[in-house]
Scaffold this motif. Structure first.
Motif, mmCIF file in Angstrom:
data_model
loop_
_atom_site.group_PDB
_atom_site.id
_atom_site.type_symbol
_atom_site.label_atom_id
_atom_site.label_comp_id
_atom_site.label_asym_id
_atom_site.label_seq_id
_atom_site.Cartn_x
_atom_site.Cartn_y
_atom_site.Cartn_z
ATOM 1 N N ASN A 117 0.933 -1.279 0.082
ATOM 2 C CA ASN A 117 -0.051 -0.023 -0.091
ATOM 3 C C ASN A 117 0.795 1.248 0.077
ATOM 4 O O ASN A 117 1.909 1.340 0.187
ATOM 5 N N TYR A 118 0.249 2.386 -0.257
ATOM 6 C CA TYR A 118 1.025 3.633 -0.680
ATOM 7 C C TYR A 118 1.104 4.550 0.828
ATOM 8 O O TYR A 118 2.124 5.453 0.832
ATOM 9 N N PHE A 119 0.087 4.279 1.551
ATOM 10 C CA PHE A 119 0.277 5.450 2.851
ATOM 11 C C PHE A 119 0.113 4.620 4.281
ATOM 12 O O PHE A 119 -0.569 5.416 4.924
ATOM 13 N N ARG B 172 11.240 8.049 -20.322
ATOM 14 C CA ARG B 172 10.832 8.893 -19.395
ATOM 15 C C ARG B 172 10.612 8.328 -17.868
ATOM 16 O O ARG B 172 10.738 8.984 -17.151
ATOM 17 N N ILE B 173 10.329 7.043 -17.920
ATOM 18 C CA ILE B 173 10.014 6.498 -16.584
ATOM 19 C C ILE B 173 11.650 6.452 -16.025
ATOM 20 O O ILE B 173 11.628 6.595 -14.588
ATOM 21 N N ASN B 174 12.659 6.016 -16.542
ATOM 22 C CA ASN B 174 14.127 6.224 -16.088
ATOM 23 C C ASN B 174 14.516 7.586 -15.606
ATOM 24 O O ASN B 174 15.404 7.752 -14.873
ATOM 25 N N SER C 192 12.056 10.145 -14.790
ATOM 26 C CA SER C 192 11.194 10.501 -13.609
ATOM 27 C C SER C 192 11.602 9.685 -12.411
ATOM 28 O O SER C 192 11.498 10.167 -11.191
ATOM 29 N N PHE C 193 12.022 8.497 -12.520
ATOM 30 C CA PHE C 193 12.267 7.620 -11.325
ATOM 31 C C PHE C 193 13.450 6.714 -11.588
ATOM 32 O O PHE C 193 13.599 5.680 -11.883
ATOM 33 N N PRO C 194 14.627 7.600 -11.573
ATOM 34 C CA PRO C 194 15.852 6.812 -11.837
ATOM 35 C C PRO C 194 16.324 5.770 -10.775
ATOM 36 O O PRO C 194 17.192 5.275 -10.915
ATOM 37 N N PHE C 195 15.483 5.581 -9.514
ATOM 38 C CA PHE C 195 15.764 4.674 -8.543
ATOM 39 C C PHE C 195 14.934 3.385 -8.518
ATOM 40 O O PHE C 195 15.038 2.715 -7.905
ATOM 41 N N TRP C 196 14.135 3.347 -9.580
ATOM 42 C CA TRP C 196 13.188 2.114 -9.459
ATOM 43 C C TRP C 196 13.761 1.114 -10.170
ATOM 44 O O TRP C 196 13.466 0.071 -9.769
ATOM 45 N N PHE C 197 14.307 1.051 -11.292
ATOM 46 C CA PHE C 197 14.903 0.173 -12.314
ATOM 47 C C PHE C 197 16.445 0.175 -11.824
ATOM 48 O O PHE C 197 16.945 0.937 -11.449
ATOM 49 N N HIS D 227 -1.134 -1.841 -7.752
ATOM 50 C CA HIS D 227 -1.759 -0.953 -8.598
ATOM 51 C C HIS D 227 -0.462 -0.229 -8.999
ATOM 52 O O HIS D 227 0.373 0.382 -8.261
ATOM 53 N N SER D 228 -0.366 0.126 -10.402
ATOM 54 C CA SER D 228 0.708 1.106 -10.929
ATOM 55 C C SER D 228 1.992 0.736 -10.628
ATOM 56 O O SER D 228 2.375 -0.221 -10.902
ATOM 57 N N ARG D 229 2.719 1.613 -9.928
ATOM 58 C CA ARG D 229 4.226 1.250 -9.663
ATOM 59 C C ARG D 229 4.247 -0.042 -8.865
ATOM 60 O O ARG D 229 5.013 -0.937 -8.691
ATOM 61 N N LEU D 230 3.245 -0.362 -8.029
ATOM 62 C CA LEU D 230 2.926 -1.515 -7.100
ATOM 63 C C LEU D 230 2.611 -2.622 -7.886
ATOM 64 O O LEU D 230 2.839 -3.835 -7.467
ATOM 65 N N GLY D 231 1.945 -2.359 -9.005
ATOM 66 C CA GLY D 231 1.564 -3.337 -9.850
ATOM 67 C C GLY D 231 2.655 -3.980 -10.697
ATOM 68 O O GLY D 231 2.942 -5.255 -10.972
ATOM 69 N N LYS D 232 3.845 -3.107 -10.870
ATOM 70 C CA LYS D 232 4.976 -3.741 -11.602
ATOM 71 C C LYS D 232 5.863 -4.427 -10.455
ATOM 72 O O LYS D 232 6.309 -5.447 -10.786
ATOM 73 N N ALA D 233 5.807 -3.753 -9.215
ATOM 74 C CA ALA D 233 6.492 -5.011 -8.196
ATOM 75 C C ALA D 233 5.758 -6.200 -8.119
ATOM 76 O O ALA D 233 6.482 -7.163 -7.790
ATOM 77 N N GLY E 110 2.158 5.804 -24.448
ATOM 78 C CA GLY E 110 2.036 6.150 -23.183
ATOM 79 C C GLY E 110 3.451 6.532 -22.440
ATOM 80 O O GLY E 110 4.205 6.899 -23.357
ATOM 81 N N GLU E 111 3.813 6.248 -21.310
ATOM 82 C CA GLU E 111 5.081 6.224 -20.786
ATOM 83 C C GLU E 111 6.304 5.828 -21.553
ATOM 84 O O GLU E 111 5.913 4.394 -21.678
ATOM 85 N N THR E 112 7.433 6.141 -21.744
ATOM 86 C CA THR E 112 8.468 5.458 -22.531
ATOM 87 C C THR E 112 9.231 5.121 -21.408
ATOM 88 O O THR E 112 9.342 5.673 -20.162
ATOM 89 N N VAL F 181 -10.718 6.099 -14.662
ATOM 90 C CA VAL F 181 -9.342 6.580 -14.723
ATOM 91 C C VAL F 181 -8.264 5.684 -13.709
ATOM 92 O O VAL F 181 -8.757 4.563 -13.361
ATOM 93 N N HIS F 182 -6.959 6.193 -13.756
ATOM 94 C CA HIS F 182 -5.896 5.171 -13.202
ATOM 95 C C HIS F 182 -6.272 5.295 -11.747
ATOM 96 O O HIS F 182 -6.105 6.120 -10.802
ATOM 97 N N ASP F 183 -6.772 3.869 -11.393
ATOM 98 C CA ASP F 183 -7.177 3.860 -9.996
ATOM 99 C C ASP F 183 -7.663 2.327 -9.671
ATOM 100 O O ASP F 183 -7.523 1.685 -10.620
ATOM 101 N N PRO G 124 -4.266 6.359 -20.383
ATOM 102 C CA PRO G 124 -3.409 5.920 -21.695
ATOM 103 C C PRO G 124 -1.956 5.946 -21.370
ATOM 104 O O PRO G 124 -1.410 5.462 -21.851
ATOM 105 N N TRP G 125 -1.517 6.742 -20.155
ATOM 106 C CA TRP G 125 -0.212 6.800 -19.933
ATOM 107 C C TRP G 125 0.283 5.384 -19.385
ATOM 108 O O TRP G 125 1.388 5.038 -19.727
ATOM 109 N N ALA G 126 -0.501 4.524 -19.082
ATOM 110 C CA ALA G 126 -0.199 2.906 -18.779
ATOM 111 C C ALA G 126 -0.284 2.072 -20.056
ATOM 112 O O ALA G 126 -0.165 1.098 -19.966
HETATM 113 C C1 GTR Z 1 3.518 7.542 -12.609
HETATM 114 C C2 GTR Z 1 4.636 6.841 -13.478
HETATM 115 C C3 GTR Z 1 3.862 5.444 -13.576
HETATM 116 C C4 GTR Z 1 3.186 4.856 -12.456
HETATM 117 C C5 GTR Z 1 2.374 5.903 -11.588
HETATM 118 C C6 GTR Z 1 1.928 5.359 -10.362
HETATM 119 O O1 GTR Z 1 4.027 8.803 -12.268
HETATM 120 O O2 GTR Z 1 4.681 7.425 -14.373
HETATM 121 O O3 GTR Z 1 4.641 4.517 -14.279
HETATM 122 O O4 GTR Z 1 4.115 4.035 -11.750
HETATM 123 O O5 GTR Z 1 3.203 6.899 -11.512
HETATM 124 O O6 GTR Z 1 2.450 4.441 -9.603
HETATM 125 O O7 GTR Z 1 0.888 5.863 -9.916
#
Ligand code: GTR
Length: 432
Positions: A142-144, A312-314, A316-321, A269-275, A307-309, A411-413, A360-362
């Motif tokens: 979770n995020y919070f 772009r992700i590397n 914005s978030f140089p510490f994720w990968f 969800h989202s970055r945590l979906g990648k994880a 969407g995000e390339t 939306v993204h949720d 669309p970002w995803a």
């Molecule tokens: C964004 C990022 C996405 C996604 C999203 C999130 O800023 O570009 O890849 O991870 O955050 O985690 O809500």
């Protein structure tokens, strides 16, 4: 003549779309998707096709895991630390007005109580499960803080560092009382428990703070991880650490006699979906993997460049990968793997990929195509996979044989609609 307010507003609204196609770092135009070819999940590096499940297991799967570790997420430097231990810190067998049992645990990764640790929360249906039917469980980050998953005032409030957010009532990087239940709609605890599942959660910031500094604190210190730019090219990043934490949570669930550790779904969800996907790809104990809007570096194909390339992700978030992943910035075509192979790594275990129309970002289509192109590996195990060639229409879920996909309106949720699909697929693949 000056523009009317309405005309000016609609021009402003159009601006992102006008720039979208040409701005480096993302693409929202299907017509700008370059021709691309996907690496074959069933072709060994030496050029021999894989035609049976045994060769997949012993040769091709290890090959692909090695490439994803080395080139994208970084290597996971170790498993369960030998001194890891935990304690149940609270149990309420009449939580949520008697609708659930709530358990809280603290997990220390070393012998030291002031060393790296995480807090695990579990809600499960009331009553003791019959000895032969412990609860199947949904597990996610979770995020919070664990306090965000439900407004239950008895959840311990996280004291860990957290991203400051006025919306989620995080002040000066700490959770406040106002943070309770801010993601309750994303967790749907009552609905999950009512369907006969437990739901378990850990705070991702306990494992690795979602900022560059995270790579030199908490779990990273156990393995001497280098700082953001000083890492060896194949060292892990935050996503690797979050995935590692999911496996440690599964270690703990495995010791709980009320939880069926052979029926744990990992979701995110989202970055945590990648994880969640990376955890499920590496750790074969996860029985089901759920990707909710995970996008770039998650379920979405990189080579589509929609969407995000990668760049772009590397950026914005140089510490994720891993830092090696940066080699592919604006060079997606040269990636030796793509994300359909990440899903294939989970086969024959079931995977549910979900998208949102307004996300669309995803790259919803790229998320669908990843699941679709993982099918040949499911077929090796006698499973049909999604069983559809085209991306299903909005709100028309496809719960297939080993693979599921849905795209919903909105939306993204994570919404109640998403959970209904996950529970339906869970009933199909976990509740045997
Ligand atoms: C964004 C990022 C996405 C996604 C999203 C999130 O800023 O570009 O890849 O991870 O955050 O985690 O809500």
């Amino acid at each position: 003549m000056p523009l009317s307010y309405r005309a000016a507003a609609s021009l402003l609204f159009l601006l992102p779309a006008l720039f979208a196609a040409n701005t480096p770092g993302f693409n929202y135009e299907e017509a700008s998707v370059p021709p691309y070819s996907l690496p074959d999940p069933l072709m060994l590096i030496r050029g021999t096709p894989v035609t049976d499940a045994a060769t997949w297991r012993t040769q091709r799967r290890p090959e692909l895991l090695e490439i994803f570790s080395r080139e994208i997420y970084g290597r996971t430097p170790g498993g369960r630390p030998s001194q890891m231990h935990w304690a149940i810190t609270s149990v309420d067998r009449a939580a949520l007005g008697g609708k659930a049992v709530r358990k809280e645990l603290t997990v220390w990764f070393t012998e030291k109580k002031d060393g790296p640790k995480m807090h695990l929360i579990i809600y499960q249906p009331p009553g003791a499960p019959a000895a032969h039917t412990p609860w199947p469980t949904f597990l996610g980050l979770n995020y919070f803080g664990n306090n965000c998953i439900n407004a239950d005032p008895h959840i311990s409030l996280s004291t860990a560092w957290m991203r400051t957010s006025a919306e989620f009532k995080v002040i000066n990087n700490r959770a406040t009382e106002g943070t309770r239940g801010v993601h309750a709609s994303r967790w749907n605890v009552e609905a999950i428990v009512a369907r006969g599942y437990a739901t378990a959660s850990i705070y991702y910031g306990d494992l690795c703070e979602d900022r560059p500094e995270g790579l030199t604190r908490d779990v990273a210190t156990l393995f001497g991880t280098g700082s953001v730019d000083q890492r060896r090219p194949d060292e892990w990043g935050a996503i690797g650490i979050w995935a590692w934490g999911l496996s440690r949570a599964l270690d703990v669930l495995n010791a709980d006699p009320e939880i069926d550790a052979r029926r744990v779904a990992v979701h995110g969800h989202s970055r945590l979906g990648k994880a969640a996907l990376w955890a499920g790809a590496q750790d074969e104990r996860f029985a089901l993997v759920i990707s909710n809007d995970s996008g770039a570096g998650g379920a979405a194909l990189s080579k589509r460049i929609f969407g995000e390339t990668v760049e772009r992700i590397n950026t914005s978030f140089p510490f994720w990968f891993s830092t090696r992943f940066r080699t592919y910035n604006a060079r997606e075509a040269s990636l030796p793997v793509d994300q359909h192979q990440l899903i294939a790594l989970i086969a024959p275990r079931p995977v549910h990929v979900a998208s949102a129309e307004g996300d669309p970002w995803a790259d919803p289509r790229g998320e669908f195509l990843s699941a679709h192109h993982a099918e040949p590996v499911y077929a090796l195990f006698g499973k049909k996979g999604l069983g559809v060639k085209n991306q299903p229409a909005v709100n028309q879920p496809v719960l297939g044989d080993g693979l599921a996909y849905h795209i919903r309106t909105g939306v993204h949720d994570i919404t109640a609609y998403d959970w209904t699909q996950y529970l339906n697929f869970g009933d199909k693949v976990l509740n045997r």
